[in-house]
Motif scaffolding. Structure first.
Motif, PDB file in Angstrom:
ATOM      1  N   ARG A  79      53.036  14.733  45.582  1.00 55.24           N
ATOM      2  CA  ARG A  79      53.255  13.325  45.246  1.00 55.24           C
ATOM      3  C   ARG A  79      54.251  13.231  44.102  1.00 55.24           C
ATOM      4  N   LEU A 112      53.932   9.917  48.752  1.00 55.09           N
ATOM      5  CA  LEU A 112      53.373  11.173  49.260  1.00 55.09           C
ATOM      6  C   LEU A 112      54.356  11.811  50.227  1.00 55.09           C
ATOM      7  N   ILE A 170      47.316   5.716  52.823  1.00 55.46           N
ATOM      8  CA  ILE A 170      47.269   6.807  51.846  1.00 55.46           C
ATOM      9  C   ILE A 170      46.525   6.304  50.612  1.00 55.46           C
ATOM     10  N   ALA A 171      45.542   7.083  50.166  1.00 56.56           N
ATOM     11  CA  ALA A 171      44.759   6.710  48.990  1.00 56.56           C
ATOM     12  C   ALA A 171      44.588   7.935  48.101  1.00 56.56           C
ATOM     13  N   THR A 172      44.295   7.678  46.830  1.00 57.99           N
ATOM     14  CA  THR A 172      44.051   8.763  45.885  1.00 57.99           C
ATOM     15  C   THR A 172      42.566   9.028  45.720  1.00 57.99           C
ATOM     16  N   GLU A 173      41.704   8.063  46.075  1.00 54.04           N
ATOM     17  CA  GLU A 173      40.274   8.224  45.995  1.00 54.04           C
ATOM     18  C   GLU A 173      39.647   7.793  47.320  1.00 54.04           C
ATOM     19  N   ASN A 205      46.034  18.457  51.047  1.00 55.05           N
ATOM     20  CA  ASN A 205      46.064  19.386  49.931  1.00 55.05           C
ATOM     21  C   ASN A 205      47.442  19.991  49.724  1.00 55.05           C
ATOM     22  N   VAL A 246      45.711  16.396  46.983  1.00 53.27           N
ATOM     23  CA  VAL A 246      46.835  15.579  46.518  1.00 53.27           C
ATOM     24  C   VAL A 246      46.599  14.101  46.831  1.00 53.27           C
ATOM     25  N   ALA A 247      46.092  13.829  48.020  1.00 54.75           N
ATOM     26  CA  ALA A 247      45.851  12.438  48.432  1.00 54.75           C
ATOM     27  C   ALA A 247      44.852  12.451  49.579  1.00 54.75           C
TER      28      ALA A 247
END
Length: 553
Positions: free
Chosen positions: A155, A160, A211-214, A226, A233-234
């Motif tokens: 990222r 991403l 796409i999300a981070t959590e 990964n 990573v996301a």
């Protein structure tokens, strides 16, 4: 005892049964939902994996190439780099950028679909990008060995990205070209923008991808993305269809009505329970059907990816080799010092150019024939023709090859009149005899024979005294682009299309192709012509000209 009290046990039994049934249905629906969710995760994981493998294969094919080393590292050619690295990645593979880095990640070349500002400063590379580059350098191997590509996600402020990296090494055994002890690395990357996510969602059969981070709240439908080192990573998330819970929602009202009805009229209890079971079975069948369709789509995508990769790997080498020879020798002939060379040397150059061009034309013809056959556009021009005429013309095509290898050709034909396509049959016989010559040693023999079979059919055999093949080699040789291990060991030229085309043409005539071989004892290829194609056996009777058309009765 009043009626309500008499019916109370029945009502309680019916109510208890309905509660138990509702609990079982809910539990089953929940499990079906979990199975569907796991299936979706596997499909998403496979789709991403196929993209990574495709990027890695393309990157490795370009990095493991002598032209890339010469034009990027030995004699840097910016125009070549722009055409064969930048345009290749952005326009050819529809990626978002490519770069070549050397020691301390010094940029040798940089190309970006959206202009400058993205991965153009090595000091600002994300750790994940540096990790992929270092992993590729660790996979270089010894000179002459095929390196390995590395993949991962990273990222930055642009979003991403998925990256693939491969070290630039020679195809042959020359020592690696290094700078301050470091290998140069080719890196390509693909950005997960809205258009790509829409394309990926469509290919996987999902409604949408994000796409999300959590982990998204209230949803477990996600896949971690990964880095090469395994660090998350996301997250790739999507709205789950939830077939099990959807079924439960649809059945809520019918179940409630069934409870009321059974409390009043217990006589209808069994009937309604049966209807609920049928409805449940219907939803279960729909879910299984959906799972099978997704599995079939995944297998088809995997087969297409393998076929595409094998075709590109084979064709890139087979087309490049004769083209390099043609370009190389033609460039030599343009030089001024050629005027001082003996005419024999110039003739040798011309022969090499002609040989390479002939091989390239043969290769293209094979590919076109195979594509026409597979597309069903290959039309047979059937004629009445003598077998001896076909075999004589076919043997004439390979006579020089046999004389050059000092191999004796023997023709033992029981002549007959056939109703076949002369061009296709000559192509079959010439391919089979030339294959026998390729795998035979000097001083041996090759036979072209035929004999009448019971029932009126005809068998044509090509027999040699070559090295022979195992059952595994025979199966591999009959595949498109398949070549036996013996062909690779001896360096026999070819793409592995000859037997595939022969088998297809024989089947179009209603016949079969049979290969009988034992390692070390030679090979016999038998072509079975069906009886309806054999018009008559010839003794001394006069027959019509070879070109006479067959007129249907």
């Amino acid at each position: 005892m009043s009626w309500p009290r008499q019916l109370l046990p029945v009502f309680m039994l019916a109510l208890g049964f309905l509660i138990l049934a509702a609990a079982l249905i809910y539990d089953t629906a929940q499990k079906q939902y979990e199975l569907a969710l796991e299936s979706e995760r596997r499909i998403a994981e496979k789709g991403i994996s196929l993209r990574q493998e495709s990027m890695a294969n393309h990157t490795l094919a370009t990095a493991h190439d002598n032209d890339s080393i010469e034009n990027l590292l030995v004699d840097h050619d910016p125009q070549w780099a722009e055409e064969n690295i930048g345009s290749w990645a952005i326009e050819g593979l529809q990626l978002d950028g490519a770069l070549v880095v050397w020691s301390e990640n010094r940029l040798v070349h940089h190309a970006n679909r959206h202009g400058s500002g993205h991965l153009d400063d090595p000091s600002a590379f994300p750790d994940e990008v540096t990790g992929v580059i270092e992993a590729a350098r660790q996979n270089t191997g010894a000179p002459g060995e095929r390196p390995q590509a590395a993949t991962g996600f990273f990222r930055d402020d642009k979003g991403l990205h998925m990256a693939a990296a491969a070290p630039l090494v020679w195809e042959d055994t020359r020592d690696h070209v290094v700078e301050e002890g470091s290998h140069a690395v080719l890196v390509v990357f693909l950005t997960f923008d809205e258009s790509f996510l829409e394309e990926l969602a469509s290919g996987l059969g999902f409604e949408a991808l994000q796409i999300a981070t959590e982990q998204p709240s209230g949803s477990a439908a996600h896949l971690p993305l990964n880095s090469h080192a395994g660090e998350p990573v996301a997250l790739l998330s999507w709205p789950s269809t939830g077939p099990g819970l959807g079924m439960l929602r649809e059945m809520a009202l019918p179940l409630a009505v069934a409870v009321l009805i059974k409390l009043v009229l217990s006589i209808f209890f069994v009937r309604h329970a049966y209807k609920r079971a049928r409805l449940f079975q219907h939803y279960h069948s729909l879910l299984e059907q959906r799972t099978q369709e997704l599995q079939a789509s995944k297998e088809e995508a995997e087969a297409l990816s393998r076929s595409k990769s094998r075709f590109l790997a084979t064709m890139s080498h087979e087309l490049r080799t004769p083209l390099n020879a043609i370009l190389g020798f033609s460039e030599l002939l343009q030089k001024d010092y050629v005027k001082s060379l003996p005419i024999q040397r110039i003739q040798e150059y011309a022969r090499d150019i002609h040989s390479s061009g002939s091989y390239l034309l043969s290769l293209i013809n094979d590919i076109l024939d195979l594509s026409k056959i597979e597309a069903g556009r290959y039309d047979l021009d059937e004629r009445r023709v003598r077998l001896s005429s076909l075999t004589d013309e076919s043997m004439a095509l390979v006579r020089n090859m046999a004389d050059g290898k000092q191999i004796a050709l023997h023709e033992q034909i029981e002549d007959a009149e056939l109703n076949v396509d002369p061009r296709a049959f000559k192509q079959i016989l010439a391919n089979l005899v030339s294959n026998a010559l390729k795998y035979s040693e000097s001083g041996t023999n090759v036979w072209l024979e035929s004999s009448q079979q019971a029932g009126g059919g005809l068998e044509i055999r090509v027999r040699d005294e070559g090295s022979g093949m195992s059952d595994e080699d025979i199966a591999k040789a009959l595949e498109a682009f398949g070549r036996s291990d013996d062909a690779h060991k001896k360096g026999v030229q070819g793409t592995g299309l000859g037997l595939t085309i022969c088998q297809s043409l024989v089947q179009m005539h209603g016949g079969t192709l049979d290969i009988r071989s034992v390692p070390g004892q030679g090979t016999t290829v038998a072509l079975h012509v069906p009886a309806e194609r054999v018009l008559s056996a010839l003794c001394n009777a006069e027959t019509p000209p070879d070109s006479e058309k067959i007129t249907p009765a």
